[in-house]
Design a protein around this motif. Sequence first.
Motif, PDB file in Angstrom:
ATOM      1  N   ALA A 152      20.506  49.363   5.906  1.00 46.30           N
ATOM      2  CA  ALA A 152      19.663  49.450   4.600  1.00 46.30           C
ATOM      3  C   ALA A 152      19.314  47.823   4.257  1.00 46.30           C
ATOM      4  CB  ALA A 152      20.707  49.692   3.518  1.00 46.30           C
ATOM      5  N   LEU A 153      19.918  46.700   4.631  1.00 47.99           N
ATOM      6  CA  LEU A 153      19.417  45.629   4.376  1.00 47.99           C
ATOM      7  C   LEU A 153      18.377  45.101   5.168  1.00 47.99           C
ATOM      8  CD1 LEU A 153      19.634  42.775   2.899  1.00 47.99           C
ATOM      9  CD2 LEU A 153      21.513  42.169   4.606  1.00 47.99           C
ATOM     10  N   ILE A 154      18.586  45.665   6.720  1.00 49.38           N
ATOM     11  CA  ILE A 154      17.635  44.963   7.543  1.00 49.38           C
ATOM     12  C   ILE A 154      16.332  46.028   7.661  1.00 49.38           C
ATOM     13  CG2 ILE A 154      17.177  44.911  10.087  1.00 49.38           C
ATOM     14  CD1 ILE A 154      20.297  44.180  10.350  1.00 49.38           C
ATOM     15  N   PHE A 155      16.567  47.185   7.356  1.00 49.62           N
ATOM     16  CA  PHE A 155      15.310  48.112   7.634  1.00 49.62           C
ATOM     17  C   PHE A 155      14.785  48.683   6.436  1.00 49.62           C
ATOM     18  CE2 PHE A 155      17.713  48.461  11.611  1.00 49.62           C
ATOM     19  CZ  PHE A 155      16.871  47.849  12.707  1.00 49.62           C
ATOM     20  N   ASN A 156      15.388  48.725   5.093  1.00 45.95           N
ATOM     21  CA  ASN A 156      15.023  49.345   3.981  1.00 45.95           C
ATOM     22  C   ASN A 156      14.629  48.481   2.978  1.00 45.95           C
ATOM     23  OD1 ASN A 156      15.295  51.753   5.551  1.00 45.95           O
ATOM     24  ND2 ASN A 156      17.347  52.196   4.552  1.00 45.95           N
ATOM     25  N   SER A 157      15.155  47.178   3.018  1.00 49.72           N
ATOM     26  CA  SER A 157      14.987  46.299   1.754  1.00 49.72           C
ATOM     27  C   SER A 157      13.743  45.556   1.747  1.00 49.72           C
ATOM     28  CB  SER A 157      16.215  45.348   1.685  1.00 49.72           C
ATOM     29  OG  SER A 157      16.088  44.477   2.659  1.00 49.72           O
ATOM     30  N   GLY A 158      13.235  45.374   2.946  1.00 51.69           N
ATOM     31  CA  GLY A 158      12.035  44.519   2.985  1.00 51.69           C
ATOM     32  C   GLY A 158      12.320  43.125   2.782  1.00 51.69           C
ATOM     33  N   LYS A 159      13.574  42.758   2.848  1.00 56.22           N
ATOM     34  CA  LYS A 159      14.148  41.384   3.072  1.00 56.22           C
ATOM     35  C   LYS A 159      14.301  40.899   4.357  1.00 56.22           C
ATOM     36  CE  LYS A 159      16.284  42.182  -1.540  1.00 56.22           C
ATOM     37  NZ  LYS A 159      17.484  42.318  -2.310  1.00 56.22           N
ATOM     38  N   VAL A 160      14.436  41.576   5.281  1.00 60.08           N
ATOM     39  CA  VAL A 160      14.614  41.336   6.676  1.00 60.08           C
ATOM     40  C   VAL A 160      13.391  41.907   7.471  1.00 60.08           C
ATOM     41  CG1 VAL A 160      16.183  40.980   8.827  1.00 60.08           C
ATOM     42  CG2 VAL A 160      16.962  41.174   6.524  1.00 60.08           C
ATOM     43  N   ALA A 161      13.472  42.887   7.977  1.00 58.69           N
ATOM     44  CA  ALA A 161      12.271  43.595   8.792  1.00 58.69           C
ATOM     45  C   ALA A 161      11.292  44.118   7.932  1.00 58.69           C
ATOM     46  CB  ALA A 161      12.642  44.777   9.569  1.00 58.69           C
ATOM     47  N   PRO A 162       9.865  43.827   7.910  1.00 59.03           N
ATOM     48  CA  PRO A 162       9.000  44.377   7.165  1.00 59.03           C
ATOM     49  C   PRO A 162       9.126  45.880   7.007  1.00 59.03           C
ATOM     50  CG  PRO A 162       8.104  43.040   8.608  1.00 59.03           C
ATOM     51  CD  PRO A 162       9.341  43.064   9.159  1.00 59.03           C
ATOM     52  N   ILE A 163       8.890  46.274   5.805  1.00 58.81           N
ATOM     53  CA  ILE A 163       8.931  47.709   5.692  1.00 58.81           C
ATOM     54  C   ILE A 163       8.225  48.564   6.500  1.00 58.81           C
ATOM     55  CG2 ILE A 163       8.657  49.715   3.936  1.00 58.81           C
ATOM     56  CD1 ILE A 163      11.118  48.051   2.853  1.00 58.81           C
ATOM     57  N   GLY A 164       9.009  49.672   7.084  1.00 57.94           N
ATOM     58  CA  GLY A 164       8.163  50.398   7.999  1.00 57.94           C
ATOM     59  C   GLY A 164       8.081  49.854   9.528  1.00 57.94           C
ATOM     60  N   PHE A 165       8.326  48.477   9.662  1.00 56.47           N
ATOM     61  CA  PHE A 165       8.298  47.849  11.048  1.00 56.47           C
ATOM     62  C   PHE A 165       8.811  48.688  12.291  1.00 56.47           C
ATOM     63  CE2 PHE A 165       8.897  44.466  14.177  1.00 56.47           C
ATOM     64  CZ  PHE A 165       7.468  43.857  14.129  1.00 56.47           C
ATOM     65  N   ALA A 166      10.194  48.829  11.944  1.00 55.30           N
ATOM     66  CA  ALA A 166      11.017  49.377  13.199  1.00 55.30           C
ATOM     67  C   ALA A 166      11.717  50.401  12.601  1.00 55.30           C
ATOM     68  CB  ALA A 166      12.005  48.106  13.446  1.00 55.30           C
TER      69      ALA A 166
END
Length: 157
Positions: free
Chosen positions: A101-115
């Motif tokens: 959730a931190l990496i893929f859903n928060s927008g704090k690591v990967a841009p939202i919808g990026f991967a």
Amino acid sequence: MAEAPGEDHPLLPRYEGAEIRAYRASSQDTLIIPVSRIGDEKAASLARQMTGDVTHIDYVLTPATATAQVGRYYEGLLQSAGFRTVFSCVGERACGSGMGALIFNSGKVAPIGFADGLFGDRMRMIVAQRGGTWTLLHIYEGPDRTTIYEAVVDEAG
């Protein structure tokens, strides 16, 4: 599926056979790098906020390849380039239920919808550092493909 435009980061040539699915060229940004197990996405004390030149790359590898094999490849590259592993884990129990959730859903690591936000017991994480350069690799083996999300931060950038 046609490969998306983009290029490998010069420090991390892609795993053989992997294709770029999404690419965001190096630009000034701030992101969170987890340096420990993340029990929930709000566990900010277990992550470092970094600002610098950030490159995001999302790769797909078909057919699926074991995360242990892909992880060994990247660990060897990082070690050869003088990086030290700051954190690594395998599976949701070791990485924490909040890691995906931190990496893929928060927008704090990967841009939202990026991967693809694939996470669970077939997940492997590697976080490594060399001076002011940090890299995060999230590798996931699904039933028909392996995904590799890569973020590289150059704090001096």
